[in-house]
Design a protein around this motif. Structure first.
Motif, PDB file in Angstrom:
ATOM      1  N   MET A   1      60.098  49.663  34.377  1.00 19.85           N
ATOM      2  CA  MET A   1      59.062  48.632  34.425  1.00 19.85           C
ATOM      3  C   MET A   1      58.237  48.643  33.151  1.00 19.85           C
ATOM      4  O   MET A   1      57.938  49.694  32.597  1.00 19.85           O
ATOM      5  N   GLN A   2      57.854  47.466  32.720  1.00 15.84           N
ATOM      6  CA  GLN A   2      56.938  47.332  31.598  1.00 15.84           C
ATOM      7  C   GLN A   2      55.519  47.141  32.132  1.00 15.84           C
ATOM      8  O   GLN A   2      55.313  46.800  33.301  1.00 15.84           O
ATOM      9  N   ALA A   3      54.554  47.358  31.265  1.00 15.93           N
ATOM     10  CA  ALA A   3      53.158  47.318  31.697  1.00 15.93           C
ATOM     11  C   ALA A   3      52.751  45.937  32.200  1.00 15.93           C
ATOM     12  O   ALA A   3      51.884  45.816  33.069  1.00 15.93           O
ATOM     13  N   SER A   4      53.372  44.883  31.680  1.00 12.04           N
ATOM     14  CA  SER A   4      53.062  43.543  32.187  1.00 12.04           C
ATOM     15  C   SER A   4      53.443  43.430  33.660  1.00 12.04           C
ATOM     16  O   SER A   4      52.774  42.724  34.431  1.00 12.04           O
ATOM     17  N   GLU A   5      54.496  44.136  34.076  1.00  9.19           N
ATOM     18  CA  GLU A   5      54.894  44.150  35.482  1.00  9.19           C
ATOM     19  C   GLU A   5      53.888  44.932  36.327  1.00  9.19           C
ATOM     20  O   GLU A   5      53.664  44.610  37.500  1.00  9.19           O
ATOM     21  N   PHE A   6      53.290  45.967  35.734  1.00  8.19           N
ATOM     22  CA  PHE A   6      52.212  46.683  36.442  1.00  8.19           C
ATOM     23  C   PHE A   6      51.077  45.704  36.749  1.00  8.19           C
ATOM     24  O   PHE A   6      50.531  45.689  37.852  1.00  8.19           O
ATOM     25  N   ASN A   7      50.711  44.902  35.734  1.00  5.00           N
ATOM     26  CA  ASN A   7      49.622  43.933  35.920  1.00  5.00           C
ATOM     27  C   ASN A   7      49.934  42.967  37.053  1.00  5.00           C
ATOM     28  O   ASN A   7      49.067  42.674  37.888  1.00  5.00           O
ATOM     29  N   ASN A   8      51.157  42.462  37.085  1.00  2.51           N
ATOM     30  CA  ASN A   8      51.550  41.519  38.133  1.00  2.51           C
ATOM     31  C   ASN A   8      51.471  42.171  39.512  1.00  2.51           C
ATOM     32  O   ASN A   8      51.003  41.552  40.481  1.00  2.51           O
ATOM     33  N   LEU A   9      51.921  43.412  39.595  1.00  2.59           N
ATOM     34  CA  LEU A   9      51.879  44.116  40.874  1.00  2.59           C
ATOM     35  C   LEU A   9      50.437  44.358  41.299  1.00  2.59           C
ATOM     36  O   LEU A   9      50.076  44.130  42.468  1.00  2.59           O
ATOM     37  N   PHE A  10      49.598  44.814  40.372  1.00  4.36           N
ATOM     38  CA  PHE A  10      48.190  45.073  40.697  1.00  4.36           C
ATOM     39  C   PHE A  10      47.491  43.789  41.147  1.00  4.36           C
ATOM     40  O   PHE A  10      46.723  43.797  42.113  1.00  4.36           O
ATOM     41  N   ASP A  11      47.766  42.697  40.461  1.00  4.04           N
ATOM     42  CA  ASP A  11      47.159  41.413  40.855  1.00  4.04           C
ATOM     43  C   ASP A  11      47.573  41.025  42.271  1.00  4.04           C
ATOM     44  O   ASP A  11      46.763  40.509  43.047  1.00  4.04           O
ATOM     45  N   SER A  12      48.831  41.293  42.609  1.00  2.00           N
ATOM     46  CA  SER A  12      49.312  40.935  43.950  1.00  2.00           C
ATOM     47  C   SER A  12      48.656  41.797  45.023  1.00  2.00           C
ATOM     48  O   SER A  12      48.351  41.309  46.119  1.00  2.00           O
ATOM     49  N   VAL A  13      48.419  43.072  44.715  1.00  2.00           N
ATOM     50  CA  VAL A  13      47.739  43.967  45.664  1.00  2.00           C
ATOM     51  C   VAL A  13      46.321  43.465  45.927  1.00  2.00           C
ATOM     52  O   VAL A  13      45.875  43.378  47.073  1.00  2.00           O
ATOM     53  N   ILE A  14      45.617  43.137  44.870  1.00  2.92           N
ATOM     54  CA  ILE A  14      44.222  42.704  44.983  1.00  2.92           C
ATOM     55  C   ILE A  14      44.121  41.389  45.764  1.00  2.92           C
ATOM     56  O   ILE A  14      43.242  41.225  46.617  1.00  2.92           O
ATOM     57  N   LYS A  15      45.029  40.474  45.493  1.00  2.36           N
ATOM     58  CA  LYS A  15      45.044  39.216  46.240  1.00  2.36           C
ATOM     59  C   LYS A  15      45.359  39.463  47.712  1.00  2.36           C
ATOM     60  O   LYS A  15      44.765  38.831  48.600  1.00  2.36           O
ATOM     61  N   LYS A  16      46.290  40.367  47.973  1.00  2.38           N
ATOM     62  CA  LYS A  16      46.642  40.710  49.356  1.00  2.38           C
ATOM     63  C   LYS A  16      45.431  41.276  50.087  1.00  2.38           C
ATOM     64  O   LYS A  16      45.136  40.890  51.228  1.00  2.38           O
ATOM     65  N   TYR A  17      44.700  42.179  49.452  1.00  2.00           N
ATOM     66  CA  TYR A  17      43.505  42.757  50.059  1.00  2.00           C
ATOM     67  C   TYR A  17      42.504  41.670  50.430  1.00  2.00           C
ATOM     68  O   TYR A  17      41.922  41.681  51.516  1.00  2.00           O
ATOM     69  N   HIS A  18      42.300  40.729  49.535  1.00  2.00           N
ATOM     70  CA  HIS A  18      41.246  39.730  49.726  1.00  2.00           C
ATOM     71  C   HIS A  18      41.610  38.633  50.722  1.00  2.00           C
ATOM     72  O   HIS A  18      40.762  37.793  51.035  1.00  2.00           O
ATOM     73  N   LEU A  19      42.826  38.652  51.231  1.00  2.15           N
ATOM     74  CA  LEU A  19      43.152  37.722  52.311  1.00  2.15           C
ATOM     75  C   LEU A  19      42.295  38.021  53.543  1.00  2.15           C
ATOM     76  O   LEU A  19      41.863  37.117  54.247  1.00  2.15           O
ATOM     77  N   LYS A  20      42.047  39.314  53.791  1.00  2.00           N
ATOM     78  CA  LYS A  20      41.164  39.723  54.888  1.00  2.00           C
ATOM     79  C   LYS A  20      39.829  40.224  54.366  1.00  2.00           C
ATOM     80  O   LYS A  20      38.822  40.167  55.069  1.00  2.00           O
ATOM     81  N   ASP A  21      39.835  40.776  53.145  1.00  3.61           N
ATOM     82  CA  ASP A  21      38.610  41.245  52.488  1.00  3.61           C
ATOM     83  C   ASP A  21      37.816  42.200  53.376  1.00  3.61           C
ATOM     84  O   ASP A  21      36.607  42.025  53.573  1.00  3.61           O
ATOM     85  N   SER A  22      38.490  43.207  53.880  1.00  2.66           N
ATOM     86  CA  SER A  22      37.847  44.196  54.749  1.00  2.66           C
ATOM     87  C   SER A  22      38.353  45.583  54.394  1.00  2.66           C
ATOM     88  O   SER A  22      39.573  45.802  54.291  1.00  2.66           O
TER      89      SER A  22
END
Length: 200
Positions: free
Chosen positions: A1-22
């Motif tokens: 994996m390249q670091a740009s893929e890390f960014n994409n994964l991290f962004d997806s985690v954060i968006k997933k969290y904020h669906l419920k935001d709890s």
């Protein structure tokens, strides 16, 4: 994996969290436990929950008992975060274990996983600064100031992403070498924290 893929994964985690935001929502890791993605997903989830713990504990009218309970959760989260960094470093140490290290190779000032940790935190800063830059209830001045900060954070992410890719490449070529240093935290250990072992 390249670091740009890390960014994409991290962004997806954060968006997933904020669906419920709890902070109390259940956690599910979509990746196989033997993969780097599994480690990175778990790492960013820990960071995201802790980000919101830190917001909550700063409420001026928080109940002292609730604050103490939350402080214990933050302590546990910090330990989990450190553990995940060590797991990620161990993953890469194993991945590169057969690389021939050049005689003039040097060690980096921070480990690969701690650089990735900073990338995870940057993703959180970017997400929340973007929210502030777009917050309709805020003043125009507030939004403009937050946009300036967001621009800097985005520039930082470009620089850090590039630096991590360069470090990965240098390690793969034997120009840099890795070591995995355990953090050896003392305050959570009953045998090392004098405030704890004095109570025994």
């Amino acid at each position: 994996m390249q670091a740009s893929e890390f960014n994409n994964l991290f962004d997806s985690v954060i968006k997933k969290y904020h669906l419920k935001d709890s902070v109390d929502q259940s956690f599910e890791n979509p990746f196989n436990k033997n993969t780097l993605e599994h480690l990175l997903y778990r790492k960013c989830w820990i960071d995201t929950v802790q980000w919101h713990y830190e917001d909550i504990i700063r409420l001026p009218d928080i109940n002292p008992e609730e604050a103490l309970t939350l402080k214990r959760k933050i302590d546990a989260s910090n330990q989990d975060r450190t553990n995940m960094v060590e797991y990620i470093d161990s993953y890469y140490f194993d991945k590169f274990k057969n690389i021939t290290i050049e005689p003039q190779a040097t060690i980096n000032t921070e480990s690969l996983a701690w650089a990735i940790d900073r990338l995870s935190i940057l993703a959180l800063k970017i997400y929340h600064m973007q929210e502030e830059a777009n917050r309709a209830s805020a003043s125009e001045e507030h939004r403009a100031n937050c946009q300036l900060k967001l621009d800097i954070l985005l520039e930082q992410r470009v620089d850090l992403t590039t630096a991590i890719d360069e470090l990965l490449n240098d390690i793969s070529l034997g120009k840099k070498y890795m070591k995995v240093y355990k953090q050896m935290k003392m305050y959570n250990d009953d045998a090392l924290n004098p405030m704890l072992y004095a109570k025994k």
